[in-house]
Design an enzyme around this catalytic site. Sequence first.
Site, PDB file in Angstrom:
ATOM      1  N   GLU A  11      46.338  57.756 -48.608  1.00 11.77           N
ATOM      2  CA  GLU A  11      45.349  57.874 -49.678  1.00 11.77           C
ATOM      3  C   GLU A  11      45.717  56.984 -50.863  1.00 11.77           C
ATOM      4  O   GLU A  11      44.841  56.372 -51.490  1.00 11.77           O
ATOM      5  CB  GLU A  11      45.230  59.326 -50.127  1.00 11.77           C
ATOM      6  CG  GLU A  11      44.523  60.214 -49.124  1.00 11.77           C
ATOM      7  CD  GLU A  11      44.343  61.627 -49.617  1.00 11.77           C
ATOM      8  OE1 GLU A  11      43.286  62.219 -49.349  1.00 11.77           O
ATOM      9  OE2 GLU A  11      45.276  62.156 -50.268  1.00 11.77           O
ATOM     10  N   ASP A  42      41.968  59.648 -52.683  1.00 16.34           N
ATOM     11  CA  ASP A  42      41.277  60.784 -52.080  1.00 16.34           C
ATOM     12  C   ASP A  42      39.787  60.745 -52.422  1.00 16.34           C
ATOM     13  O   ASP A  42      38.926  60.972 -51.563  1.00 16.34           O
ATOM     14  CB  ASP A  42      41.914  62.082 -52.577  1.00 16.34           C
ATOM     15  CG  ASP A  42      41.186  63.319 -52.088  1.00 16.34           C
ATOM     16  OD1 ASP A  42      41.248  63.610 -50.886  1.00 16.34           O
ATOM     17  OD2 ASP A  42      40.538  63.991 -52.917  1.00 16.34           O
TER      18      ASP A  42
END
Length: 229
Positions: free
Chosen positions: A121, A50
């Site tokens: 992610e 992320d």
Amino acid sequence: MTPLERLLDRLLGPGALERPLVRQALTHPSAAGDGPEPVEHNERLEFLGDAVLGLVVAEHFYRRFPDRPEGELSRLRAAVVCRPSLSRAARRLELGTVIRVGQSQEGGGRRRPSVLAAAMEAVIGAVYLEAGLETARSLVHEAMAEEIEEAAAGRLFQDHKTSLQEASRRLLGVDPVYRLVGEEGPDHDKRFHVEVWLEGRPSGRGSGRSKKEAEQAAAAEALRLLQES
């Protein structure tokens, strides 16, 4: 061979899916306790990915649009790094066909946007650890090229939190405050409930499979009510 496997083999070398970090990135938390031995799942790599994704996308738009103000750049980044964009890119790469899930998720978990977005992610985080920032940057630009271009053209997900903050500052002179008011479900399949407060009172409520998603839903409701008042 899936599009994801072809891309990772090109970036990391043949057999990329069998690298320990990539295998971990493709292991949903629900699969961690199914076997006799504990298995590392992808939540930590999701956290790292992320951050890497946010950096790569922020830098891209910063360089691409040198005259855009910070608020517009934030909205562009948010449109790319949000769950709908991540899960769409993951589906295009057929990531769901290679992710490992537990029995509780076998009934459709591989197609669930929250599962796909988290794994996307995590893969970015794994590539960063395996080969560094430049290779992770290449992954983001190739895997999410459509989302980046559509965000630049203004055709992607709207960041309701940023829109609400701008509107509440302009109209009320205050910032929104988000409060988690409830959560339910097992760790790998939680649902969160959030309220957003303006001027000391609740002004919107939303739910989602992550706190971010619930906050976006609450912000959308509050923004609608604010614009109607």
